[in-house]
Design a protein around this motif. Structure first.
Motif, PDB file in Angstrom:
ATOM      1  N   UNK A 241       0.535  -3.646  10.434  1.00 24.29           N
ATOM      2  CA  UNK A 241       0.278  -4.941   9.706  1.00 24.29           C
ATOM      3  C   UNK A 241       0.133  -5.984  10.745  1.00 24.29           C
ATOM      4  N   UNK A 242       0.872  -5.863  11.655  1.00 22.97           N
ATOM      5  CA  UNK A 242       0.417  -6.906  13.142  1.00 22.97           C
ATOM      6  C   UNK A 242      -0.707  -6.788  13.483  1.00 22.97           C
ATOM      7  N   UNK A 243      -1.224  -5.511  13.327  1.00 20.53           N
ATOM      8  CA  UNK A 243      -2.632  -5.377  14.034  1.00 20.53           C
ATOM      9  C   UNK A 243      -3.952  -5.617  13.031  1.00 20.53           C
ATOM     10  N   UNK A 244      -3.390  -6.189  11.946  1.00 25.08           N
ATOM     11  CA  UNK A 244      -4.439  -6.613  11.003  1.00 25.08           C
ATOM     12  C   UNK A 244      -4.451  -5.716   9.338  1.00 25.08           C
ATOM     13  N   UNK A 245      -3.717  -4.814   9.450  1.00 22.64           N
ATOM     14  CA  UNK A 245      -3.521  -3.957   8.311  1.00 22.64           C
ATOM     15  C   UNK A 245      -2.909  -4.371   7.117  1.00 22.64           C
ATOM     16  N   UNK A 246      -3.437  -3.967   5.935  1.00 23.64           N
ATOM     17  CA  UNK A 246      -2.580  -3.978   4.939  1.00 23.64           C
ATOM     18  C   UNK A 246      -2.050  -2.707   4.325  1.00 23.64           C
ATOM     19  N   UNK A 247      -0.863  -2.647   3.970  1.00 25.61           N
ATOM     20  CA  UNK A 247      -0.227  -1.258   3.506  1.00 25.61           C
ATOM     21  C   UNK A 247      -0.636  -1.130   1.928  1.00 25.61           C
ATOM     22  N   UNK A 248      -1.079  -0.172   1.670  1.00 26.72           N
ATOM     23  CA  UNK A 248      -1.446   0.305   0.145  1.00 26.72           C
ATOM     24  C   UNK A 248      -0.819   1.591  -0.172  1.00 26.72           C
ATOM     25  N   UNK A 249      -0.093   1.628  -1.261  1.00 26.85           N
ATOM     26  CA  UNK A 249       0.700   2.950  -1.642  1.00 26.85           C
ATOM     27  C   UNK A 249      -0.215   3.763  -2.363  1.00 26.85           C
ATOM     28  N   UNK A 250      -0.126   5.304  -1.653  1.00 30.91           N
ATOM     29  CA  UNK A 250      -1.114   5.992  -2.246  1.00 30.91           C
ATOM     30  C   UNK A 250      -0.242   7.308  -2.618  1.00 30.91           C
ATOM     31  N   UNK A 251      -0.562   8.136  -3.730  1.00 24.77           N
ATOM     32  CA  UNK A 251       0.008   9.290  -4.305  1.00 24.77           C
ATOM     33  C   UNK A 251       0.000  10.419  -3.171  1.00 24.77           C
ATOM     34  N   UNK A 252       1.316  10.903  -3.020  1.00 27.87           N
ATOM     35  CA  UNK A 252       1.446  11.988  -1.953  1.00 27.87           C
ATOM     36  C   UNK A 252       1.529  13.195  -2.759  1.00 27.87           C
ATOM     37  N   UNK A 253       1.390  13.133  -3.864  1.00 25.35           N
ATOM     38  CA  UNK A 253       1.675  14.667  -4.709  1.00 25.35           C
ATOM     39  C   UNK A 253       0.500  15.562  -4.501  1.00 25.35           C
ATOM     40  N   UNK A 254      -0.806  15.141  -4.500  1.00 26.07           N
ATOM     41  CA  UNK A 254      -1.837  15.979  -4.218  1.00 26.07           C
ATOM     42  C   UNK A 254      -1.874  16.637  -3.007  1.00 26.07           C
ATOM     43  N   UNK A 255      -1.561  15.584  -1.892  1.00 27.58           N
ATOM     44  CA  UNK A 255      -1.606  16.167  -0.346  1.00 27.58           C
ATOM     45  C   UNK A 255      -0.469  17.285  -0.408  1.00 27.58           C
ATOM     46  N   UNK A 256       0.840  16.893  -0.766  1.00 29.78           N
ATOM     47  CA  UNK A 256       1.941  17.863  -0.772  1.00 29.78           C
ATOM     48  C   UNK A 256       1.639  19.114  -1.143  1.00 29.78           C
ATOM     49  N   UNK A 257       0.843  19.134  -2.539  1.00 31.51           N
ATOM     50  CA  UNK A 257       0.622  20.352  -3.035  1.00 31.51           C
ATOM     51  C   UNK A 257      -0.266  20.981  -2.380  1.00 31.51           C
ATOM     52  N   UNK A 258      -1.423  20.379  -1.838  1.00 31.03           N
ATOM     53  CA  UNK A 258      -2.368  21.322  -0.925  1.00 31.03           C
ATOM     54  C   UNK A 258      -1.561  21.813   0.182  1.00 31.03           C
TER      55      UNK A 258
END
Length: 566
Positions: A241-258
Motif C-alpha cells: 500500500x505504501x508503494x501506491x497499491x490498493x488491496x482488493x479481496x479476491x476469491x481464493x476458491x477457484x485458485x485452490x481448487x485448480x
C-alpha cells in the motif's frame, strides 16, 4: 572444445557436481564475469545429469538451450545443484544426495525442488542459478532463503535439454539476490525455440503497472498455525500500500481448487509420462514418496485426463474474473516454514502445505515473482509472491524491485546491502508512460486538456482486443463511459487512443480520476498491452450497454443526432 572434468561435490548437500573448471563458451557479453549454477535436471555438456537419481545418471552431450544462451552471454557455469528427486517436491529433503538445509538455519528446510540452486545463491557461492518450476519449485526456495525467484511466463524460456517433471507446465526459473539481476538474466535466457514443443513467441507488456495500482489479496489465507508468517504477510500488505497499491479481496476458491488438480486428478499422469521409460524398469531406484506420486499417474485413463483438463479450464475461467478488478495478485510465497525433522516425519502433508500459494500458477498460465519481504522475529526469512497474467514478467519485475528495495533487507544470507535499483530491461524507455483513453479524454472531448496541459502527445488511434464491453455511466459530469473486460467471446473491440505522457506528470493525472474509474492494463487488438482506463464491474449494473457503437465517440455522435422516427 575440451569439456572440464566433473567432480562429485563434497561437504555440501547443495551441490551434486562441481566442475573442475567453470564451463565457458564466450569471454564477453551482457553476463560477462558472472557465475551460475544449474539445477541437476538441466543439461550442461560434459557434466552428469542425475535429476537426483543415481541410477538415472547420464553425461550430457549438449547444453540445454537455456544454458547455451547464458554461456554465450558471457556467464560461466560452476556446476550442478541438488534437488528433490525428479523435481517432485517443494521441501528439499527428497534426495539421496542429502537434504539441503536452509541458508539461515540448518535445522529448517531450504524449500524445493530447486533446493541447491536457492542455497548457493543465498550463500553467494554463485551470482545466480537456474531452477525449474512446475508447482512452485522456483518460488518456495526463494521465499525461504531471502532471495528472488523469477518464474517466467510458460514457454518464455526454452525447456529443451531439461528433464521434464510435467512438461506442459514446466518452466525454467531464475534465482538471484536482486530483482535487477534476475531480470537481466531473463533478458538473455528468453527466446522462442522451435525445437521445444511448449516454447512460445510471447510479447511481454512493456509498461509498468499503474502508479495507483490494485493488488488482490485472497479472501482465505491459511497459515497452518504459523502466526509469525501471518503477521509478516499483514505487514507485506501495508508495504505494498505504501508503494501506491490498493488491496482488493479476491476469491481464493477457484485458485485452490485448480492447485489441487495437479496431484489429485489425472493431471498427475504427466509426472509418470515424463520418466515413463526409466520408471517402468527402475521404479525401485526411485525414492519415496516420489515413487508413490509418480506411480499414481499410471492408473488414470485418457477419459480421466480429459475430464481433469475440462475442470481445470472451468476453474481458470472463474479465476480469470479477478483480473477485471486487479493489476497483480499478492500471496505469501510459502505459508509457513518447517524443520527438516518435521518434514521427514510427515513428508506428504507438510509438502502440500508449502505449495498452498504456488501450485495453481503454471496450471492457469500466470507469471510470478517471489521477492524477500522480511526477516521474522525467529530469524527466518519470509517472502511474498507477485502474480500476474501471462506476459506480465517485466511489470512484475518493476514492482518487485521497488518492493524489495523498500524492505532494507540484506542480499540473501550475506551481510551485503542491496545495490541501487536498475532499469528493468524489458520496459519502455524511462521518463514517459503510455496511456490508453476511451471516453472524455479522447482528442476533442471535454477532458482532453488534462492530457495536453501535462505535455502528453497522441501516439495512435486504435482498438482494444475483442474482450471488452462499454457502458454509459449514469450521473457523470461530463458524461463518461466505463470499460469492462469480459470473458472471451462475450466482448467486442472498442475504439481508443494511446497517448504518451511524461512520467513526472503521471501521478497528478491519475489523482484526478474519480471512482468507479481507474487505471489498469488493457489488451489491444494487435496483441500488445498498455495502461488505460477501466471501470469497476459493479458500477456498470443498470448502466446502458453501448458496446454496439464501437466506441465513445460514435456513441456521443449518435446521441447528439438521434434518428427521427419514420
Amino acid at each position: 572444445m575440451v569439456q572440464p572434468q566433473p567432480t562429485l561435490a563434497a561437504g555440501s548437500n547443495a551441490w551434486i557436481t562441481r566442475s573442475a573448471e567453470p564451463v565457458r563458451v564466450a569471454a564477453t557479453g551482457a553476463l560477462q564475469g558472472m557465475s551460475f549454477a544449474a539445477k541437476d535436471n538441466i543439461d550442461v555438456a560434459g557434466l552428469p545429469t542425475t535429476a537426483a537419481c543415481p541410477a538415472f545418471k547420464y553425461v550430457a552431450t549438449a547444453h540445454a538451450a537455456v544454458v547455451r544462451r547464458l554461456l554465450e552471454a558471457g556467464a560461466s557455469c560452476a556446476g550442478k545443484t541438488n534437488l528433490d528427486q525428479f523435481a517432485c517436491g517443494l521441501n528439499g529433503t527428497r534426495s539421496p544426495y542429502g537434504a539441503v538445509p536452509n541458508a539461515f538455519d540448518a535445522a529448517y528446510v531450504s524449500g524445493g525442488s530447486s533446493s541447491g540452486s536457492a542455497y548457493v545463491v543465498a550463500k553467494a557461492e554463485v551470482d545466480f542459478a537456474l531452477g525449474t518450476d512446475t508447482a512452485g519449485s522456483g518460488r518456495v526456495p526463494a521465499g525461504l532463503n531471502n532471495i528472488v525467484g523469477l518464474k517466467p511466463s510458460k514457454g518464455l524460456i526454452s525447456a529443451r535439454g531439461v528433464v521434464p517433471a510435467a512438461q506442459s507446465v514446466d518452466c525454467v526459473s531464475i534465482f538471484a539476490r536482486t530483482v535487477g539481476l534476475a531480470a537481466q538474466v531473463l533478458q538473455q535466457a528468453m527466446g522462442y525455440d522451435r525445437d521445444d514443443p511448449f516454447s512460445r513467441d510471447l510479447r511481454l507488456a512493456d509498461q509498468p503497472f499503474p502508479a495507483a495500482f490494485r493488488f488482490g489479496v485472497p479472501d482465505n489465507l491459511p497459515f497452518f498455525g504459523d502466526t509469525l508468517a501471518q503477521k509478516a504477510f499483514a505487514a507485506a500488505i501495508d508495504n505494498l500500500q505504501a508503494l501506491g497499491g490498493t488491496p482488493v479481496r479476491v476469491p481464493f476458491g477457484p485458485l485452490a481448487q485448480a492447485a489441487a488438480l495437479l496431484y489429485e486428478s489425472a493431471l498427475v499422469a504427466e509426472r509418470y509420462t515424463a520418466i515413463r521409460g526409466f520408471f517402468d524398469t527402475h521404479a525401485a531406484e526411485v525414492i519415496e514418496p516420489v515413487r508413490s506420486i509418480v506411480a499414481s499417474g499410471c492408473s488414470y485413463s485418457a477419459a480421466d485426463l480429459f475430464e481433469a483438463q475440462e475442470k481445470l479450464r472451468a476453474l481458470g475461467q472463474h479465476a480469470a474474473q479477478m483480473w477485471h478488478d486487479i493489476d497483480v495478485l499478492l500471496v505469501p510465497t510459502a505459508p509457513t516454514h518447517y524443520t527438516i525433522a518435521q518434514m521427514l516425519a510427515d513428508p506428504v502433508e507438510l509438502n502440500r502445505n508449502l505449495g498452498a500459494y504456488t501450485n495453481f500458477v503454471n496450471l492457469l498460465d500466470y507469471a510470478a515473482l517471489s521477492v524477500p519481504s522480511s526477516l521474522r522475529s525467529d530469524g527466518l526469512p519470509f517472502g511474498i509472491t507477485l502474480i500476474g497474467p501471462c506476459g506480465s514478467d517485466w511489470q512484475l519485475a518493476d514492482l518487485g524491485q521497488r518492493y524489495h528495495h523498500a524492505t532494507g533487507l540484506p542480499q540473501g544470507a550475506t551481510d551485503e546491502p542491496l545495490p541501487a535499483p536498475v532499469a528493468i530491461p524489458g520496459l519502455a524507455k524511462s521518463g514517459v508512460v503510455k496511456l490508453a483513453v476511451v471516453g472524455a479524454h479522447l482528442s476533442g472531448m471535454p477532458l482532453n486538456p488534462q492530457l495536453t496541459e501535462r505535455g502528453a502527445r497522441l501516439l495512435q488511434a486504435t482498438e482494444t482486443a475483442a474482450d471488452y464491453r462499454l457502458f454509459a455511466l449514469p450521473g457523470t459530469t461530463p458524461p463518461k463511459p466505463g470499460l469492462v473486460r469480459v470473458p472471451q467471446g462475450e466482448g467486442a473491440r472498442i475504439a481508443i487512443e494511446v497517448w504518451e505522457m511524461p512520467v513526472a506528470h503521471y501521478g497528478s493525472f491519475v489523482s484526478l480520476i474519480p471512482a468507479p474509474l481507474g487505471i489498469g492494463t488493457l489488451s489491444l487488438a494487435d496483441g500488445s498491452s498498455v495502461q488505460g482506463f477501466v471501470c469497476e464491474t459493479l458500477a456498470t449494473q443498470g448502466a446502458q450497454d453501448i458496446t454496439h457503437h464501437g466506441g465513445w465517440r460514435a456513441y456521443m455522435a449518435a446521441r447528439a443526432n438521434p434518428i427521427s422516427p419514420s
